[in-house]
Write a protein that holds these residues in place. Structure first.
Motif, mmCIF file in Angstrom:
data_model
loop_
_atom_site.group_PDB
_atom_site.id
_atom_site.type_symbol
_atom_site.label_atom_id
_atom_site.label_comp_id
_atom_site.label_asym_id
_atom_site.label_seq_id
_atom_site.Cartn_x
_atom_site.Cartn_y
_atom_site.Cartn_z
ATOM 1 N N ILE A 118 0.852 -1.190 0.000
ATOM 2 C CA ILE A 118 0.000 0.000 0.000
ATOM 3 C C ILE A 118 0.885 1.236 0.000
ATOM 4 O O ILE A 118 1.928 1.266 0.666
ATOM 5 N N ALA A 119 0.453 2.231 -0.761
ATOM 6 C CA ALA A 119 1.071 3.555 -0.717
ATOM 7 C C ALA A 119 0.062 4.507 -0.101
ATOM 8 O O ALA A 119 -1.101 4.534 -0.492
ATOM 9 N N LEU A 120 0.492 5.258 0.891
ATOM 10 C CA LEU A 120 -0.359 6.262 1.525
ATOM 11 C C LEU A 120 -0.281 7.527 0.671
ATOM 12 O O LEU A 120 0.805 8.071 0.471
ATOM 13 N N VAL A 121 -1.435 7.962 0.174
ATOM 14 C CA VAL A 121 -1.489 9.045 -0.807
ATOM 15 C C VAL A 121 -2.322 10.200 -0.269
ATOM 16 O O VAL A 121 -3.523 10.043 -0.053
ATOM 17 N N PRO A 122 -1.705 11.368 -0.045
ATOM 18 C CA PRO A 122 -2.507 12.524 0.366
ATOM 19 C C PRO A 122 -3.457 12.901 -0.765
ATOM 20 O O PRO A 122 -3.109 12.783 -1.935
ATOM 21 N N HIS A 150 -6.049 20.897 9.061
ATOM 22 C CA HIS A 150 -5.016 21.860 8.635
ATOM 23 C C HIS A 150 -4.263 21.375 7.397
ATOM 24 O O HIS A 150 -3.072 21.633 7.237
ATOM 25 N N TYR A 151 -4.964 20.625 6.539
ATOM 26 C CA TYR A 151 -4.410 20.116 5.277
ATOM 27 C C TYR A 151 -3.218 19.186 5.500
ATOM 28 O O TYR A 151 -2.319 19.109 4.686
ATOM 29 N N LEU A 152 -3.248 18.482 6.617
ATOM 30 C CA LEU A 152 -2.237 17.478 6.928
ATOM 31 C C LEU A 152 -2.918 16.114 7.026
ATOM 32 O O LEU A 152 -4.070 16.019 7.449
ATOM 33 N N PRO A 153 -2.233 15.045 6.665
ATOM 34 C CA PRO A 153 -2.850 13.724 6.802
ATOM 35 C C PRO A 153 -3.026 13.363 8.266
ATOM 36 O O PRO A 153 -2.164 13.656 9.086
ATOM 37 N N ASP A 154 -4.157 12.757 8.584
ATOM 38 C CA ASP A 154 -4.424 12.317 9.952
ATOM 39 C C ASP A 154 -3.918 10.879 10.082
ATOM 40 O O ASP A 154 -4.632 9.918 9.797
ATOM 41 N N LEU A 155 -2.670 10.736 10.492
ATOM 42 C CA LEU A 155 -2.041 9.415 10.566
ATOM 43 C C LEU A 155 -2.708 8.498 11.593
ATOM 44 O O LEU A 155 -2.670 7.276 11.451
ATOM 45 N N ASP A 156 -3.327 9.082 12.602
ATOM 46 C CA ASP A 156 -3.984 8.270 13.623
ATOM 47 C C ASP A 156 -5.226 7.561 13.094
ATOM 48 O O ASP A 156 -5.688 6.587 13.690
ATOM 49 N N LYS A 157 -5.783 8.017 11.984
ATOM 50 C CA LYS A 157 -6.986 7.399 11.418
ATOM 51 C C LYS A 157 -6.668 6.264 10.439
ATOM 52 O O LYS A 157 -7.572 5.631 9.926
ATOM 53 N N ILE A 158 -5.410 6.010 10.199
ATOM 54 C CA ILE A 158 -5.048 4.933 9.276
ATOM 55 C C ILE A 158 -5.171 3.604 10.021
ATOM 56 O O ILE A 158 -4.520 3.412 11.053
ATOM 57 N N PRO A 159 -5.984 2.684 9.502
ATOM 58 C CA PRO A 159 -6.137 1.386 10.179
ATOM 59 C C PRO A 159 -4.803 0.637 10.277
ATOM 60 O O PRO A 159 -3.960 0.717 9.382
ATOM 61 N N ALA A 160 -4.629 -0.103 11.356
ATOM 62 C CA ALA A 160 -3.381 -0.838 11.606
ATOM 63 C C ALA A 160 -3.046 -1.792 10.478
ATOM 64 O O ALA A 160 -1.875 -1.939 10.107
ATOM 65 N N GLU A 161 -4.063 -2.426 9.875
ATOM 66 C CA GLU A 161 -3.791 -3.374 8.783
ATOM 67 C C GLU A 161 -3.283 -2.653 7.526
ATOM 68 O O GLU A 161 -2.533 -3.218 6.737
ATOM 69 N N VAL A 162 -3.670 -1.393 7.365
ATOM 70 C CA VAL A 162 -3.160 -0.590 6.246
ATOM 71 C C VAL A 162 -1.704 -0.201 6.531
ATOM 72 O O VAL A 162 -0.839 -0.317 5.668
ATOM 73 N N VAL A 163 -1.433 0.237 7.754
ATOM 74 C CA VAL A 163 -0.070 0.612 8.130
ATOM 75 C C VAL A 163 0.868 -0.579 7.950
ATOM 76 O O VAL A 163 2.000 -0.424 7.469
ATOM 77 N N ALA A 164 0.403 -1.765 8.278
ATOM 78 C CA ALA A 164 1.240 -2.961 8.168
ATOM 79 C C ALA A 164 1.667 -3.236 6.727
ATOM 80 O O ALA A 164 2.738 -3.797 6.491
ATOM 81 N N ARG A 165 0.840 -2.844 5.769
ATOM 82 C CA ARG A 165 1.155 -3.081 4.349
ATOM 83 C C ARG A 165 1.732 -1.849 3.658
ATOM 84 O O ARG A 165 2.132 -1.915 2.505
ATOM 85 N N ALA A 166 1.775 -0.710 4.355
ATOM 86 C CA ALA A 166 2.243 0.536 3.745
ATOM 87 C C ALA A 166 3.758 0.532 3.581
ATOM 88 O O ALA A 166 4.491 0.197 4.512
ATOM 89 N N ARG A 167 4.208 0.912 2.404
ATOM 90 C CA ARG A 167 5.645 0.993 2.114
ATOM 91 C C ARG A 167 6.054 2.387 1.670
ATOM 92 O O ARG A 167 7.239 2.688 1.619
ATOM 93 N N VAL A 168 5.086 3.231 1.319
ATOM 94 C CA VAL A 168 5.369 4.580 0.821
ATOM 95 C C VAL A 168 4.356 5.536 1.412
ATOM 96 O O VAL A 168 3.178 5.206 1.531
ATOM 97 N N LEU A 169 4.828 6.706 1.792
ATOM 98 C CA LEU A 169 3.952 7.826 2.149
ATOM 99 C C LEU A 169 4.351 8.963 1.229
ATOM 100 O O LEU A 169 5.443 9.517 1.354
ATOM 101 N N TRP A 170 3.509 9.249 0.248
ATOM 102 C CA TRP A 170 3.778 10.364 -0.658
ATOM 103 C C TRP A 170 3.514 11.666 0.086
ATOM 104 O O TRP A 170 2.553 11.756 0.843
#
Length: 190
Positions: A118-122, A150-170
């Motif tokens: 998964i790539a985290l995409v703003p 404030h036009y920032l990503p809310d990292l706390d709202k990312i589900p744990a299973e998504v974080v586990a598969r995330a390899r990129v944060l654009w």
């Protein structure tokens, strides 16, 4: 000829029909401010054109550069970054001249993403964040950027299973980069 699945599954290029969409909106009476391709609307300075013409006449410029590129170009880029941003770069290791940002971002994505990642995409996003992510078979996970956060990503709202598969944060803007750097371990994977 049958095209590969990779090519057949590429999404349409975001800006391919932007010009027509703009013209359609203008025809409907909408005052459009285009934030699309960023094409220059002013001619290049005469000194740049003269230097280009002179350089084209130099036979040294009529062949391919060495595999790693022109050392003098790498050094000039490193010097510019040092003067402009106070950043020290090693010409032979930290600089990779490219045709443009889309090329670099697409290569970066294919270098670190595999199918199932998964790539985290703003969101809003630069279109190559999506195509660069989906080309190797990874999935984009959109992070809304809006006024309430404030036009920032809310990292706390990312589900744990998504974080586990995330390899990129654009990252879209330097302000986001500066505010997220301390949080990188939160997104680091094995």
């Amino acid at each position: 000829m049958r095209l590969s699945k990779l090519i057949a599954n590429l999404p349409p290029y975001h800006f391919a029909n932007a010009k027509q969409r703009i013209l359609d909106r203008q025809a409907a009476g909408v005052d459009v401010i285009s934030l699309s391709m960023g094409d220059p609307d002013l001619p290049a300075p005469e000194s740049v054109i003269e230097r280009l013409c002179t350089s084209l006449q130099d036979v040294q410029n009529h062949h391919y550069p060495e595999y790693r590129g022109m050392r003098v170009l790498h050094e000039a880029i490193a010097e510019w970054f040092a003067q402009r941003f106070g950043v020290q770069l090693t010409p032979e290791h930290d600089i990779l001249p490219l045709l443009g940002s889309k090329e670099g971002l697409a290569y970066a994505a294919t270098a670190v993403l595999d199918a199932g990642d998964i790539a985290l995409v703003p969101d809003p996003y630069y279109p190559v964040y999506i195509s660069g992510t989906t080309t190797p078979g990874a999935e984009p996970y959109l992070l809304p950027l809006n006024e309430e956060n404030h036009y920032l990503p809310d990292l706390d709202k990312i589900p744990a299973e998504v974080v586990a598969r995330a390899r990129v944060l654009w990252l879209n803007y330097p302000i986001i980069l500066l505010r997220l750097v301390p949080m990188v371990p939160f997104l680091s994977g094995p």
